[in-house]
Structures are given as C-alpha cells and as structure tokens.
Write a protein that holds these residues in place. Structure first.
Motif, PDB file in Angstrom:
ATOM      1  N   ASP A 113       0.817  -1.219   0.000  1.00  0.00           N
ATOM      2  CA  ASP A 113       0.000   0.000   0.000  1.00  0.00           C
ATOM      3  C   ASP A 113       0.848   1.265   0.000  1.00  0.00           C
ATOM      4  O   ASP A 113       1.616   1.519   0.931  1.00  0.00           O
ATOM      5  N   ASN A 114       0.669   2.036  -1.036  1.00  0.00           N
ATOM      6  CA  ASN A 114       1.355   3.313  -1.262  1.00  0.00           C
ATOM      7  C   ASN A 114       2.864   3.190  -1.460  1.00  0.00           C
ATOM      8  O   ASN A 114       3.575   4.184  -1.522  1.00  0.00           O
ATOM      9  N   THR A 115       3.349   1.930  -1.560  1.00  0.00           N
ATOM     10  CA  THR A 115       4.720   1.703  -2.025  1.00  0.00           C
ATOM     11  C   THR A 115       4.674   1.325  -3.506  1.00  0.00           C
ATOM     12  O   THR A 115       5.325   1.946  -4.338  1.00  0.00           O
ATOM     13  N   ASN A 142      -2.085  -5.316   5.106  1.00  0.00           N
ATOM     14  CA  ASN A 142      -3.473  -5.272   4.643  1.00  0.00           C
ATOM     15  C   ASN A 142      -4.209  -6.565   5.021  1.00  0.00           C
ATOM     16  O   ASN A 142      -3.692  -7.658   4.845  1.00  0.00           O
ATOM     17  N   TRP A 143      -5.433  -6.412   5.561  1.00  0.00           N
ATOM     18  CA  TRP A 143      -6.224  -7.562   6.004  1.00  0.00           C
ATOM     19  C   TRP A 143      -7.277  -7.980   4.980  1.00  0.00           C
ATOM     20  O   TRP A 143      -8.086  -8.859   5.242  1.00  0.00           O
ATOM     21  N   HIS A 144      -7.302  -7.322   3.849  1.00  0.00           N
ATOM     22  CA  HIS A 144      -8.319  -7.639   2.847  1.00  0.00           C
ATOM     23  C   HIS A 144      -7.770  -8.659   1.848  1.00  0.00           C
ATOM     24  O   HIS A 144      -6.647  -9.149   1.990  1.00  0.00           O
ATOM     25  N   SER A 145      -8.546  -8.941   0.812  1.00  0.00           N
ATOM     26  CA  SER A 145      -8.114  -9.920  -0.186  1.00  0.00           C
ATOM     27  C   SER A 145      -7.133  -9.306  -1.202  1.00  0.00           C
ATOM     28  O   SER A 145      -6.500 -10.035  -1.971  1.00  0.00           O
ATOM     29  N   THR A 146      -7.002  -7.969  -1.163  1.00  0.00           N
ATOM     30  CA  THR A 146      -6.188  -7.267  -2.169  1.00  0.00           C
ATOM     31  C   THR A 146      -4.776  -7.834  -2.344  1.00  0.00           C
ATOM     32  O   THR A 146      -4.350  -8.062  -3.480  1.00  0.00           O
ATOM     33  N   ASP A 201       7.026   2.312   2.569  1.00  0.00           N
ATOM     34  CA  ASP A 201       6.815   3.764   2.670  1.00  0.00           C
ATOM     35  C   ASP A 201       6.588   4.242   4.100  1.00  0.00           C
ATOM     36  O   ASP A 201       6.284   5.412   4.302  1.00  0.00           O
ATOM     37  N   GLN A 202       6.759   3.352   5.094  1.00  0.00           N
ATOM     38  CA  GLN A 202       6.533   3.799   6.467  1.00  0.00           C
ATOM     39  C   GLN A 202       7.708   3.437   7.378  1.00  0.00           C
ATOM     40  O   GLN A 202       8.140   2.272   7.442  1.00  0.00           O
ATOM     41  N   PRO A 222       5.551   7.873  -0.197  1.00  0.00           N
ATOM     42  CA  PRO A 222       4.305   7.216  -0.629  1.00  0.00           C
ATOM     43  C   PRO A 222       3.918   7.662  -2.036  1.00  0.00           C
ATOM     44  O   PRO A 222       4.203   8.795  -2.439  1.00  0.00           O
ATOM     45  N   LEU A 223       3.271   6.766  -2.786  1.00  0.00           N
ATOM     46  CA  LEU A 223       2.872   7.100  -4.156  1.00  0.00           C
ATOM     47  C   LEU A 223       1.934   8.297  -4.160  1.00  0.00           C
ATOM     48  O   LEU A 223       2.031   9.159  -5.025  1.00  0.00           O
TER      49      LEU A 223
END
Ligand code: MG
Length: 176
Positions: free
Chosen positions: A35-37, A70-74, A117-118, A138-139
C-alpha cells in the motif's frame, strides 16, 4: 537514532536502481510493502512505471516477496496477478511476517532489503531483524487516517533528509 532511520530514502520506489541499489549492494532478495509503495491508495492500482520497475527487478535476479499489513483480499489478488509470493496480515513491525516472507524466498537478513513507505512499520521491523531498509515516499498522500497521523511523526523523525531521485519524481502516474 539509526534504528529509526532508513538505510536509504528514495523519492519513489522506481528510483531504486535494480543494478546499483539492489544487486550492486549485495541484495538478492526484497521484502516489498504494497500500500502506497507499489499500489496507489488513490487509484487502487499499480502505476505502469511501477509495474515496469517490478519486471526490471526480477530480470536483475532479485527475488521478491510482497509483505503487507493489509487484512483484505487485495494482497492475494495482486500477488496472483504479479505471480509473486505474499505474506499478508503481517502486523509489521512485528517480526513474524518478515520471518515468514524471508522463509518463502530462502533468504537471509544479510542479503535481503525491506522496501516500504513507512518508518514505523516497514523500517522498524526490518531493523528489528537486522535487515537493511529502503524507505520510499508514498505514491500518493491519500492513506488510511491512522497512517496519515503516523506519517506526520515519521516526517518529523526524518527531519531535513531529502529523498534520492526527488527531482525525477513524477507523482502518481496513470496506469492505463
Ligand atoms: Mg505502505
């Protein structure tokens, strides 16, 4: 406080040169935040230049495992599309996700770099296990509320440190 500072800091993930900053620095493996990387929080897609960079990293012989909180399916969906191993629900900076990702690659701390990114998750977790960490901007600025709050503290810690490749940073490039 070196523990809370990235080993390198780049303006965008694509500014990391596979030949010079990965292979040339002895890194055979990369644990890569999503995420955002590589995945924009705005478009929910991977920008085209980032997809190209991912291909170049693999062509350089560097093994990648996605490592996401991330806890989703993404993460699983993108891992399937990119044909990359993934560890999701990683709870970074706790070590277990890093250890699982490293094991999937058969990697060791010495030849692995963590890219994200963190500071408070990606970088701290890497340093807890003795791995080098490359921080990237971050993007996009858009992010989860608690991430935005944390990011303000992280920017204070970074101080005046300037990311490498800032002059060539193009922002959130359209993917299609
Ligand atoms: Mg992230």
């Amino acid at each position: 406080m070196a523990f809370l500072q990235p080993d390198r800091y780049f303006a965008r993930v694509t500014r990391i040169s596979p030949a010079e900053d990965l292979v040339g620095c002895g890194f055979e493996f990369m644990l890569l935040d999503m995420d955002n990387t590589i995945l924009s929080r705005a478009s929910h897609d991977i920008p085209l230049d980032v997809k190209t960079w991912l291909r170049q990293v693999r062509e350089a012989g560097v093994g990648i495992c996605l490592l996401s909180n991330n806890w989703h399916s993404t993460p699983y969906e993108w891992a399937a599309e990119l044909d990359l191993p993934v560890v999701a629900k990683a709870c970074k900076p706790l070590p277990h996700g890093y250890i699982a990702a490293r094991a999937k690659l058969g990697a060791k701390s010495a030849n692995t770099v963590v890219v994200g990114d963190q500071l408070s998750t990606d970088v701290v977790g890497a340093h807890l296990l003795g791995m080098k960490a490359y921080l990237v901007c971050p993007l996009v600025e858009q992010d989860l509320r608690h991430t935005v709050v944390l990011r303000n503290f992280e920017r204070a810690l970074l101080g005046a440190r300037t990311p490498e490749g800032a002059q060539a940073c193009t922002g959130d490039t359209p993917t299609r």
